[in-house]
Design a protein around this motif. Structure first.
Motif, PDB file in Angstrom:
ATOM      1  N   ALA B 187      -1.779   0.971   7.166  1.00 14.75           N
ATOM      2  CA  ALA B 187      -0.505   0.262   7.282  1.00 14.75           C
ATOM      3  C   ALA B 187      -0.745  -1.152   6.787  1.00 14.75           C
ATOM      4  N   ARG B 188       0.326  -1.856   6.452  1.00 16.40           N
ATOM      5  CA  ARG B 188       0.117  -3.222   5.971  1.00 16.40           C
ATOM      6  C   ARG B 188      -0.515  -4.087   7.049  1.00 16.40           C
ATOM      7  N   ARG B 189       0.008  -3.982   8.248  1.00 19.20           N
ATOM      8  CA  ARG B 189      -0.578  -4.725   9.367  1.00 19.20           C
ATOM      9  C   ARG B 189      -0.782  -3.747  10.501  1.00 19.20           C
ATOM     10  N   ASP B 192       2.173  -1.554  12.065  1.00 14.01           N
ATOM     11  CA  ASP B 192       3.296  -1.288  11.165  1.00 14.01           C
ATOM     12  C   ASP B 192       3.436   0.214  10.924  1.00 14.01           C
TER      13      ASP B 192
END
Lengths: 793, 290
Positions: B187-189, B192
């Protein structure tokens, strides 16, 4: 007056690690932000904002909305044209085209999110319900979204009256750039792209205007960094004298520059409150914040350096296009961000020949404004990438090439090629301290082994310098509507002996209630806990602008020093009569005046009682109010510098970037409070990591914003931020009173470039260049795939 | 960002909830944890005339162990699932997936029924339901029905749930003995929605794979099982050549789309990488390694 003897015997308050006095209030929910303000029967505003990128407003039909439940009034630009004088962010720069500031779009809309109609209702819910009933007939105009197309002749114009989309252009030049570049033994160049960011303060903007019809007085509470600027602007826009307009920035939940300009919504609520004789309130929701807050950093930079064979930079050339969005914001103008890019591009390096050209281009996006670092995150990114690219070309270690080019201490002060003068600051000391702190040589050795095992580890250095705490001689240069080079402190001891120190600055997270009290306590000889700091209120002092541009400790701290020393003199004078001792025999400490070498002392309260209610005890000349107001102007300001080093590891399969270590060595001069300095650096680095890896405002080719929620606009969370080591270098006494240098922005300035260089270093075996930020996994994937394809073919 | 006007009922029984849904004639929405619904209301993407609050219905939040399966009440919060020892013992892949579901504050409030009914194309729980061959029990005024998770997710944010129905219970079969699992997400962060995630289970005996399951999320409008890829594994020991061909089959089985955070190409690339990692993890665990 000698203060040297006592200074040796008591601990200094300036420099102490004192916990922030504002924190117990803020952390236990006892703070009061603008939206918390309790008002009797306030009215609530919802704005109908443009859903068009660039269009003519043919017709606004609000008839149905006016009949909606709870609606009290609906205003368009035309309705308010008599109430509000047009403000313009002027500038003396040649080729500058100002754009007017209206509370609502007039005639035309120029970005998605621009306020067009203000609906005022009994509740925000009702106001939003009514918004949907407004019909706006737009005539779409050609999109002006790509800055490189917008600069071309014949491009559709956002502001027809300007005759161009280039709101300002400028060139900085020294030496014979073309000849030197042409003959340079080594040249490296790149085209760099810094994508647009938005500040995302945790508290979105908010403002509430209260109009006292009986006194014809207006009070605006606003989540702003610049209450003084807003007060002065409102006085002009609404034609009300300053003493009947008061702007208060109560507790403010972050700004980062995004609350540092005058906003249309602030003018609107004031005009509406005066018209309706009611309190009018607007609180931005997160979508409005992402649509219509000022944004930052949006540049395309073509840059090149020429070096000799020993890696010494001979010349630097850059052409910058800065996408400034739809309007030239007040009071900073559209020149602020892009011009700083070319002003600061030469960095802390000795570069004789330079040409930096910049065009600030209007596009139909939200206006850009100040954002932490202003220009320098981009200039540092570009310059530091070029340094690493040159180091790689010449097979010189990145730390070493910087050593060879950083201006040596004995050449400071140094006039940079763009005209900036660096005073003495620890350019080399910071580089060395950062290398020591991270164990630079050990990391290089570890990297070698890791590479042999197929791991992608990168080490990235970024050195930079910035001007902080700038005084009147520098801030006059752009010819803005205001000169920001001074701040005022007003210190008063009341009849109870309590001390109030009032300022024109406006802390919104910096901890100025703590650090300014430290400075006052130090110079007054008072106890820290006896001082109350008043700030963020335009009524606190006669003039002041606010908190931005890494200025408050330098300017307000300087003013506090001067005012405190004056009050201290008054105390000593009165005390010498009360104690029947000469001033030279007195010491002031912890709120007490003591005859040195005796146990005879009196307190500030004793002196205050005598001055205010027992004046018979004092001769005429010692009866003066225990108060002083002083204004401080650092004239030029000072230089802050730092080196950041990041170590990253990239997963060779998923291309995820992990930051393993991050070190900052910085010179902010005399530290007032190391805890707060560390906190500022941590926050700045976190924002820089966001800018380097996550944050990007995206518009589609039609000018629709794609990042209108925090699902789409990604800010790093605690999970994405590594532990950050901070080392302080106090290199030399700078030119400011107290020896302070500004340090609010530096964390952001260096972090982007350090991360970019670390990522590039990790990927150097693949021959991948990093010239675009944020470096998202998607961009990395494309770069690596392209590099692999090239290797295969 | 204020919701439009709606009516509100706090149901105290499932019967009361479904009756209210039926009476609203398709204009009602159920609110449980509200973690997806509230933002959609605030953006005015949804304009229900009525919200039926099921938070106060007793007996809708539970994790019960039966002989061959676990039964989870629709109102069970993510946090309860994440920390349940029963789930950790029988369905550790679900425990692992839960740590990727948003953040603690959201997991304290969000429910399994809400997540499945919402059907986000990049969420973890729909994928796990598909991986584990969950059966979903649905109630309405006209009675009860059961749907296989495989058939439940129709399109992005579209599930086989009528506006008058409520998801009441999720039945998850226990994993067979000698089953290892793997869960991999990018995930991006942290927290997320997944750019791509792969969950796999391998049931192994006598050194070869008897049953294989591979599910993905974030790589199409709905969670998917990579059936053709699973078949390739049956009867074999896991080795790199085999994993490569399985990863290829997974990449071929998905139809990801571009969005703001990742292109279809990158998602497809990740699907292969994560399949590789999830399968190796599952294989190791099937041998009894942690």
């Amino acid at each position: 007056m000698s203060e040297a003897p006592e200074m040796h015997v008591r601990p200094k308050i300036v420099g102490a690690r004192i916990k922030r006095t504002e924190d117990p209030r803020l952390l236990t929910g006892l703070g009061a932000y603008t939206d918390d303000r309790q008002i009797v029967r306030p009215l609530h505003v919802a704005f109908r904002r443009s859903d068009q990128s660039h269009a003519k407003i043919r017709l606004i039909d609000s008839a149905a909305a006016r009949k909606a439940p709870g609606v009290v009034a609906i205003f368009t630009a035309v309705d308010l044209s008599e109430d509000v004088r047009t403000l313009v962010a002027t500038s003396r720069m040649k080729d500058y085209h100002a754009t007017p500031i209206f509370p609502l779009a007039r005639g035309k809309v120029r970005y998605v999110g621009e306020p067009v109609v203000g609906v005022i209702a009994q509740s925000r819910y009702q106001a939003e319900d009514a918004l949907e009933l407004i019909v706006i007939d737009y005539e779409p105009l050609p999109v002006v979204i790509d800055p490189e197309q917008a600069v071309r002749d014949g491009a559709p114009l956002l502001h027809e009256e300007a005759g161009t989309n280039v709101l300002v252009s400028r060139e900085f030049k020294r030496g014979d750039i073309d000849a030197v570049l042409a003959s340079a033994p080594v040249r490296v160049e790149g085209r760099f792209r810094m994508h647009r960011k938005t500040p995302v303060a945790i508290e979105p903007r908010a403002c509430v205007a209260e109009y006292d019809a009986g006194r014809q007085a207006l009070t605006l509470h606003s989540a702003t960094q610049v209450p003084g600027i807003v007060r002065d602007a409102l006085a002009a826009a609404l034609d009300i004298p300053g003493h009947r307009v008061r702007v208060i920035a109560p507790d403010v939940g972050g700004g980062f520059g995004g609350k540092g300009s005058l906003y249309p919504e602030e003018i609107f609520v004031c005009a509406a409150a005066r018209r309706l004789r009611r309190a009018v309130k607007w609180t931005s929701d997160r979508m409005e914040d992402l649509l219509a807050n000022t944004q930052g950093f949006d540049e395309i930079v073509d840059a090149e350096i020429g070096l000799d064979a020993g890696g010494h930079v001979l010349a630097l050339r850059a052409d910058v296009i800065g996408d400034v969005g739809a309007y030239s914001i007040y009071p900073w103008t559209a020149a602020l961000e892009p011009i700083q890019v070319v002003s600061f591009l030469p960095g802390p390096y000795r570069i004789e020949h330079y040409r930096g050209r910049v065009q600030a281009v209007a596009t139909s996006k939200a206006p850009t404004g100040p954002y932490r670092g202003v220009g320098r995150p981009t200039s540092t990114f570009v310059m530091e990438r070029l340094m690493d690219m040159a180091a790689a070309r010449l097979s010189i270690d990145p730390a070493e090439i910087r050593r060879r080019n950083l201006i040596p201490a004995d050449e400071l002060p140094y006039k940079a090629a763009s005209g900036i003068v660096w005073d003495k600051s620890g350019f080399h000391e910071c580089l060395q301290a950062a290398c020591n702190a991270i164990g630079y040589d050990a990391w290089r050795a570890r990297q070698k082994t890791a590479r042999a095992n197929g791991r992608w580890i990168g080490i990235g250095i970024a050195s930079y310098a910035e001007l902080t705490g700038i005084g009147s001689r520098i801030s006059v240069a752009p010819g803005m509507p205001i000169n920001t080079g001074t701040e005022t402190a007003s210190i008063r001891i009341d009849s109870t002996g309590a001390i109030t120190a009032a300022f024109g600055v406006a802390s919104h997270g910096q901890g100025l209630e703590t650090t300014l009290a430290q400075v006052v306590a130090e110079h007054l000889g008072a106890r820290f806990e006896d001082i109350r700091v008043i700030q963020g209120d335009s009524a606190a002092v006669a003039g002041g602008t606010g908190t931005y541009a890494s200025r408050s400790m330098v300017l307000a701290g300087g003013a506090a020093t001067l005012a405190a020393q004056t009050v201290r003199d008054k105390i000593l004078n009165a005390a010498s009569h009360l104690l029947e001792a000469s001033v030279g025999d007195l010491a002031v400490q912890d709120g007490k005046i003591t005859i040195v070498g005796t146990d005879r002392s009196i307190s500030f309260a004793d002196v205050a009682r005598a001055v205010y209610s027992e004046i018979g005890k004092l001769p005429q000349e010692a009866r003066g109010e225990l108060a002083a107001t002083k204004t401080y102007d650092p004239v030029f300001g000072t230089t802050s510098s730092a080196t950041h080093i990041a170590v990253v590891e990239i997963d060779p399969q998923t291309y995820q970037i992990r930051i393993d270590q991050f070190v900052v060595a910085e010179d902010c001069g005399k530290l007032v409070n190391p805890l707060i300095v560390d906190g500022q650096v941590h926050g700045g680095v976190a924002q820089g990591i966001g800018a380097a890896l996550y944050e990007e405002v995206r518009y589609d080719p039609q000018g629709q914003i794609l990042t209108a929620s925090l699902v789409d606009y990604l800010v790093p969370s605690a999970c994405e931020i590594p532990s950050i080591q901070v080392t302080h270098v106090e290199s030399a006494s700078p030119t400011t009173l107290g020896g302070f240098r500004g340090m609010g922005e530096g964390g952001t300035i260096g972090a982007l470039a350090a991360i970019a260089n670390a990522v590039a270093d990790a990927l150097s075996p693949l021959g991948v260049d990093i010239n675009e930020l944020p470096m998202t996994p998607e961009r990395l994937f494309r770069l690596i795939e392209a590099a692999k394809a090239e290797t295969r073919s | 960002m204020k919701p439009p006007v709606f009516d509100y009922i706090a149901a105290t029984s499932t019967d009361m909830a479904v009756a209210a849904l039926a009476a609203a004639g398709g204009e009602a929405k159920i609110i449980a944890g509200g973690q997806s619904l509230m933002p959609m209301l605030s953006f005015r993407l949804l304009r229900p005339s009525l919200l039926v609050d099921i938070n106060r219905i007793p007996g809708l939040a539970y994790i019960e162990e039966a002989d061959t399966c676990l039964r989870i009440g629709a109102l069970t919060r993510h946090f309860q699932i994440e920390t349940s020892p029963v789930i950790a013992r029988h369905l550790p892949v679900l425990s692992a997936a839960m740590t990727h579901v948003a953040h603690l504050a959201i997991r304290n409030r969000g429910t399994i029924g809400g997540s499945l009914s919402h059907g986000d194309p990049a969420a973890e729980l729909p994928m796990i339901a598909v991986l584990l061959d969950a059966t979903l029990h649905i109630e309405s005024v006209s009675g009860q029905r059961a749907v296989r998770a495989q058939d439940f997710f129709l399109d992005a944010l579209t599930v086989d749930l009528d506006s008058a129905e409520v998801l009441a219970e999720i039945i998850l079969p226990k994993l067979p003995p000698n089953t290892g699992w793997g869960f991999e997400e990018i995930a991006r962060r942290h927290g997320d929605f997944a750019i791509a995630a792969v969950a796999a289970t391998l049931t192994v005996s006598d050194g070869s794979i008897r049953q294989a399951r591979i599910a993905l999320t974030g790589v199409g409008p709905t969670p998917v099982r990579a059936a053709a890829a699973e078949t390739l594994l049956i009867g074999h020991a896991l080795e790199n050549k085999l994993v490569e061909s399985v990863a290829r089959a997974v990449r071929a089985a998905i139809a990801p789309e571009d969005d703001l955070h990742a292109s279809a190409d990158y998602r497809r690339h990740l699907a292969g990488v994560l399949t590789d990692r999830a399968l190796h993890a599952a294989w190791r665990r099937a041998q009894g390694e942690p």
